[in-house]
Motif scaffolding. Structure first.
Motif, mmCIF file in Angstrom:
data_model
loop_
_atom_site.group_PDB
_atom_site.id
_atom_site.type_symbol
_atom_site.label_atom_id
_atom_site.label_comp_id
_atom_site.label_asym_id
_atom_site.label_seq_id
_atom_site.Cartn_x
_atom_site.Cartn_y
_atom_site.Cartn_z
ATOM 1 N N UNK A 42 48.060 21.256 40.760
ATOM 2 C CA UNK A 42 47.681 19.802 42.022
ATOM 3 C C UNK A 42 46.449 20.364 41.654
ATOM 4 N N UNK A 43 45.784 21.303 40.729
ATOM 5 C CA UNK A 43 44.504 20.865 41.397
ATOM 6 C C UNK A 43 43.639 20.141 39.592
ATOM 7 N N UNK A 44 42.664 19.085 40.373
ATOM 8 C CA UNK A 44 41.448 18.610 39.092
ATOM 9 C C UNK A 44 40.855 19.362 38.186
ATOM 10 N N UNK A 45 40.168 19.790 37.407
ATOM 11 C CA UNK A 45 39.588 20.513 36.431
ATOM 12 C C UNK A 45 38.456 20.219 36.581
ATOM 13 N N UNK A 46 37.318 20.376 36.966
ATOM 14 C CA UNK A 46 36.042 19.824 36.063
ATOM 15 C C UNK A 46 34.623 20.516 36.131
ATOM 16 N N UNK A 47 34.069 20.059 35.053
ATOM 17 C CA UNK A 47 32.962 21.537 34.474
ATOM 18 C C UNK A 47 32.219 21.898 35.684
ATOM 19 N N UNK A 98 41.503 33.904 29.737
ATOM 20 C CA UNK A 98 41.676 33.766 30.894
ATOM 21 C C UNK A 98 41.264 32.646 31.487
ATOM 22 N N UNK A 99 40.611 31.682 30.841
ATOM 23 C CA UNK A 99 39.926 30.892 32.004
ATOM 24 C C UNK A 99 40.880 30.144 31.368
ATOM 25 N N UNK A 100 40.995 30.290 29.815
ATOM 26 C CA UNK A 100 43.023 28.906 29.944
ATOM 27 C C UNK A 100 43.521 29.231 30.943
ATOM 28 N N UNK A 101 44.727 30.226 30.817
ATOM 29 C CA UNK A 101 45.313 30.515 31.547
ATOM 30 C C UNK A 101 44.995 30.083 33.187
ATOM 31 N N UNK A 102 43.584 30.305 33.769
ATOM 32 C CA UNK A 102 43.310 30.171 35.002
ATOM 33 C C UNK A 102 43.680 28.429 35.518
ATOM 34 N N UNK A 103 43.139 28.315 34.496
ATOM 35 C CA UNK A 103 43.029 26.364 34.125
ATOM 36 C C UNK A 103 44.238 26.338 34.439
ATOM 37 N N UNK A 104 45.063 26.012 33.619
ATOM 38 C CA UNK A 104 46.627 25.592 33.397
ATOM 39 C C UNK A 104 47.019 26.279 34.399
ATOM 40 N N UNK A 105 47.501 27.393 35.417
ATOM 41 C CA UNK A 105 48.195 27.474 36.414
ATOM 42 C C UNK A 105 47.201 26.672 37.574
ATOM 43 N N UNK A 106 46.264 26.788 37.619
ATOM 44 C CA UNK A 106 45.429 26.017 39.037
ATOM 45 C C UNK A 106 45.758 24.213 38.803
ATOM 46 N N UNK A 107 45.856 24.149 37.247
ATOM 47 C CA UNK A 107 46.044 22.390 37.009
ATOM 48 C C UNK A 107 47.648 22.202 37.931
ATOM 49 N N UNK A 108 48.753 23.004 36.927
ATOM 50 C CA UNK A 108 50.032 23.575 37.547
ATOM 51 C C UNK A 108 50.578 22.897 39.067
ATOM 52 N N UNK A 156 39.021 19.012 43.438
ATOM 53 C CA UNK A 156 38.837 18.959 41.995
ATOM 54 C C UNK A 156 38.126 20.932 42.397
ATOM 55 N N UNK A 157 38.084 21.316 40.604
ATOM 56 C CA UNK A 157 37.558 22.979 41.084
ATOM 57 C C UNK A 157 37.170 23.148 39.348
ATOM 58 N N UNK A 158 36.376 24.471 39.490
ATOM 59 C CA UNK A 158 36.170 24.781 37.956
ATOM 60 C C UNK A 158 36.289 25.938 38.443
#
Length: 191
Positions: free
Chosen positions: A70-75, A58-68, A39-41
């Motif tokens: 294998x990370x799970x995005x949390x608050x 930038x936050x949206x782009x980093x979120x998409x790249x991290x989810x690709x 899990x990552x924020x």
């Protein structure tokens, strides 16, 4: 070959190998500590001023790249890992860009009761316009929640038109995380 110098040469070579191993072991240990998922924020650093409008891109782009990856995005506050983004942008002058062509469309006839249609085709004008160029550097730092020690970091830079921040954000994040969990040794240049 002098037999008296040989033992001294072996001692010197052994001490050089020990020194090299001492320098490499922390780097290898830190590469092993980089998580490959979990899990990552994503958050912006406070000193990332001047890019308030681009922060969401930038936050949206980093979120998409991290989810690709294998990370799970949390608050914030709930994730085991935190990825901090630091943006540094500066104007570097102007360049020329092509004038964008208009949209094509197909419409029914313009006169009521008439039969037919109207077609509008987009044709490149060949004209150029002046655009402001912006040098944008993105630095990403990963650490565990509650721990300030950085376990992974990287930096990338690009020069693009100032009105193309969203595409710059996507390109920089993808370039930094392309080889994750390997850590880039230098700043990555993105065309």
């Amino acid at each position: 070959m002098d037999q008296k110098r040989l033992p001294g040469a072996w001692k010197w070579a052994r001490s050089m190998l020990m020194a090299a191993a001492a320098m490499l072991l922390p780097a290898m240990a830190s590469a092993a500590d980089v998580p490959s998922g979990g899990t990552i924020s994503v958050s912006m650093r406070e000193d990332a001023s001047g890019q308030a409008g681009a922060a969401d891109a930038f936050v949206d782009a980093a979120t998409l790249a991290l989810s690709d990856k294998g990370f799970t995005l949390l608050d914030d506050g709930h994730a085991a890992l935190v990825m901090e983004l630091v943006i540094r942008a500066s104007e570097v002058g102007t360049g020329t860009g092509k004038v964008e062509k208009s949209n094509s469309d197909l419409m029914p006839g313009g006169v009521s009761g008439a039969v037919g249609s109207s077609l509008s085709l987009a044709v490149p004008s060949g004209k150029t316009r002046h655009v402001a160029l912006e040098r944008t550097e993105l630095e990403m730092r990963m650490h565990r929640r509650g721990d300030a020690a950085v376990i992974w970091s990287g930096s990338a830079v690009t020069v693009r038109p100032a009105d193309k921040r969203a595409s710059a954000a996507t390109a920089l994040c993808n370039a930094l995380l392309r080889a994750y969990p390997e850590q880039p040794e230098t700043v990555i240049g993105v065309p």
